[in-house]
Scaffold this active site. Structure first.
Site: not given
Length: 325
Positions: A200, A208, A213, A217, A243, A263
């Site tokens: 997540d 956003n 948006h 994106d 997401d 990493r």
């Protein structure tokens, strides 16, 4: 009859024989592949040469049983099969192919000297997409093959679109679930450990809300490129929704998977996401679930365990808590 070559070659002059193990010579892999199943040597060679002259790779089988084996091994774009053959006739070959999920949409043309309407109907009902009498000229056969290949290409395009996330180009949730089932079965067969990560993006909503948006994106695509850069080509990366992402790490325990994800977290910290000359830093949280090939576990349970570990990390921060069923 058994000396019909099983071969594939470029269109035009050079014909290459396949090895005794039925391996296909590497020629032009971008050209469509047609499997010709025909026990009559003369007819088989005529069909092969005519298709090759049209830029089509050709694989050949001398009967339906060999045709079924080669079809499953090489997944041709289209199959041209004779009706009357030893071991397995054309309609029976069609039925066997339609029972195989991997071959269920392969385009099949039956060739037959039988021209009665009832037999044509039987061939179509048993799985053929087209039926052509052997009395027809080879120009018509090639035209029907080309029409079948156009339909097959459209099917592949629609299938790819249905399995792909439009924004990121990654596989989508539905296809990931299908692949997870297949890979779990493969890991059991070969005894390979795998790890599933549910991911997540932290602070994504702020992007956003702050920049709109389009920026969100772009951030998702930024994260996607980072996953692809750090993961191996064999690992399976999915946009799970919104997401959220999922990664199936092949032949890797949770420690190895965690080192890769750490990493990525470090890379996000050192090189924040930028959009229109502004920086919008975000991070990621993840949970891991090891897939032990010696245990029989439902794929949904594996996803649930990784999800639980993800939310523990989101609530408490710090190192992830891998789940080992």
């Amino acid at each position: 009859m058994d000396d019909i070559p099983r071969q594939m070659s470029k269109a035009k002059p050079s014909y290459q024989r396949a090895s005794k193990t039925n391996a296909i010579p590497v020629v032009d892999e971008s050209a469509p592949l047609v499997l010709v199943v025909e026990d009559d040597r003369a007819s088989a060679i005529i069909v092969r040469k005519r298709l090759e002259c049209d830029g089509i790779r050709v694989l050949m089988a001398v009967d339906g049983a060999i045709g079924l084996k080669l079809a499953r091994e090489h997944k041709p774009d289209l199959i041209v099969t004779d009706w009357c053959m030893p071991k397995l006739d054309g309609p029976s070959l069609c039925e066997a192919l339609r029972r195989d999920p991997a071959m269920a949409t392969t385009y099949i043309i039956i060739l037959s000297s039988r021209s009665e309407p009832a037999e044509r109907v039987e061939g179509l009902r048993r799985g053929a997409d087209d039926y052509l009498g052997k009395d027809k000229n080879h120009e018509e056969l090639v035209a029907r093959v080309q029409a079948g290949l156009r339909i097959r290409a459209l099917q592949k395009q629609l299938t790819a679109q249905a399995r792909t996330d439009v924004l990121t180009g990654l596989i989508n949730r539905g296809h990931f679930r299908e692949r997870l089932v297949d890979e779990i079965e493969r890991s059991r067969r070969y005894g390979e450990l795998m790890s599933l990560a549910m991911i997540d993006l932290d602070r994504f909503k702020e992007i956003n809300d702050t920049a709109g948006h389009p920026a969100g994106d772009a951030a998702l695509c930024f994260a996607t490129r980072l996953f692809q850069q750090e993961c191996r080509g064999t690992d399976l990366i999915c946009r799970y929704g919104g997401d959220e992402f999922a990664i199936l790490f092949m032949n890797a325990d949770s420690e190895r998977a965690s080192s890769i994800l750490e990493r990525i977290r470090a890379e996000l910290a050192e090189n924040p996401f930028e959009f229109e000359d502004s920086r919008y830093p975000f991070g990621l949280s993840y949970g891991l679930s090891e897939i032990n090939p010696d245990l029989s576990i439902d794929p949904d349970e594996i996803i649930r365990l990784a999800d639980e570990a993800l939310y523990v990390m989101k609530r408490k921060g710090g190192s992830p808590i891998p789940s080992k069923p």
